[in-house]
Design an enzyme around this catalytic site. Structure first.
Site, PDB file in Angstrom:
ATOM      1  CG  ASN A  19      -1.913   0.703  -1.354  1.00 55.36           C
ATOM      2  OD1 ASN A  19      -2.315   1.429  -0.436  1.00 55.36           O
ATOM      3  ND2 ASN A  19      -1.182  -0.370  -1.121  1.00 55.36           N
ATOM      4  CG  HIS A  49       3.505  -2.170   0.418  1.00 53.45           C
ATOM      5  ND1 HIS A  49       2.649  -2.659   1.385  1.00 53.45           N
ATOM      6  CD2 HIS A  49       4.638  -2.918   0.501  1.00 53.45           C
ATOM      7  CE1 HIS A  49       3.228  -3.678   2.007  1.00 53.45           C
ATOM      8  NE2 HIS A  49       4.444  -3.849   1.494  1.00 53.45           N
ATOM      9  CB  SER A 109       6.221   0.167  -4.217  1.00 51.29           C
ATOM     10  OG  SER A 109       7.462  -0.457  -3.969  1.00 51.29           O
ATOM     11  CG  ASP A 132       0.698  -5.182  -0.494  1.00 47.39           C
ATOM     12  OD1 ASP A 132       0.029  -4.137  -0.603  1.00 47.39           O
ATOM     13  OD2 ASP A 132       0.982  -5.696   0.590  1.00 47.39           O
TER      14      ASP A 132
END
Length: 204
Positions: free
Chosen positions: A110, A112, A139, A148
């Site tokens: 992912n 972020h 990130s 996260d």
């Protein structure tokens, strides 16, 4: 070089800004991954049109009215049926079940819009500006059951000037995202990322 490329699904809920960057990177002959599927939980997601214009298969699995477990089970089956090896979350606004995350752990990443572990969650850029920090960024991390929190693969830094607004910080961070995410996916597809606890080691 398509034969040797890892099959990637990009999961989206909205405009597909990072999706566009991933598609562009994957078009290179020497890129080790191919975007095989773009999956959205929202039929109106603009990113679906980006995928179709690029000739990439799309799939909508609506999340409205479904329990998280039901939705994730349906999505997992669809990804496996299409031979997906790796997953990129790109603005996918849906919390995933622990079971789904564990099944794909080490193969799902992912991006972020902050320097994790700072500013997890939503409304990141407004919170960054309000906090008075001098630097922010983005990130790319492996997805873990906690939001996260997964091991960080790569980060890019963006200065926050004194007169910054949430909008211009967002624009500057997004520009870095479009470079960083394809770089991180390359490392993953090349098999160069080793998870050691909460740290990620990058093989030469």
């Amino acid at each position: 070089m398509t034969a040797g490329k890892r099959a990637v699904a990009v999961l989206i809920s909205g405009r597909g800004s990072n999706l566009r960057a991933l598609i562009a990177a994957a078009a290179a002959d020497d890129y080790p991954a191919r975007i095989a599927l773009v999956l959205s939980n929202k039929p109106e997601a603009e990113g679906l049109e980006i995928a179709r214009a690029a000739g990439i298969a799309t799939l909508v699995i609506e999340s409205r009215g479904k329990a998280r477990a039901e939705f994730d089970t349906e999505m997992d089956a669809a990804l496996k049926a299409r031979g997906i090896e790796l997953i990129c979350l790109a603005g996918f606004m849906r919390l995933l079940t622990t079971e789904f995350v564990q099944a794909w752990y080490g193969r799902m990443i992912n991006i972020h819009p902050s320097l994790l572990p700072a500013f997890k969650g939503t409304d990141v850029h407004a919170r960054v500006v309000a906090s008075g920090v001098r630097f922010t960024g983005c990130s790319v991390h492996f997805v873990s059951p906690e939001m996260d929190e997964g091991p960080i693969i790569a980060q890019a830094v963006v200065p926050v000037p004194p007169d910054a607004t949430a909008d211009n910080v967002a624009e500057a961070v997004l520009e870095q995202e479009h470079t960083l995410y394809p770089q991180a996916l390359r490392l993953l597809a090349e098999g160069r990322l080793v998870i050691e606890g909460q740290r990620v080691r990058i093989r030469p």
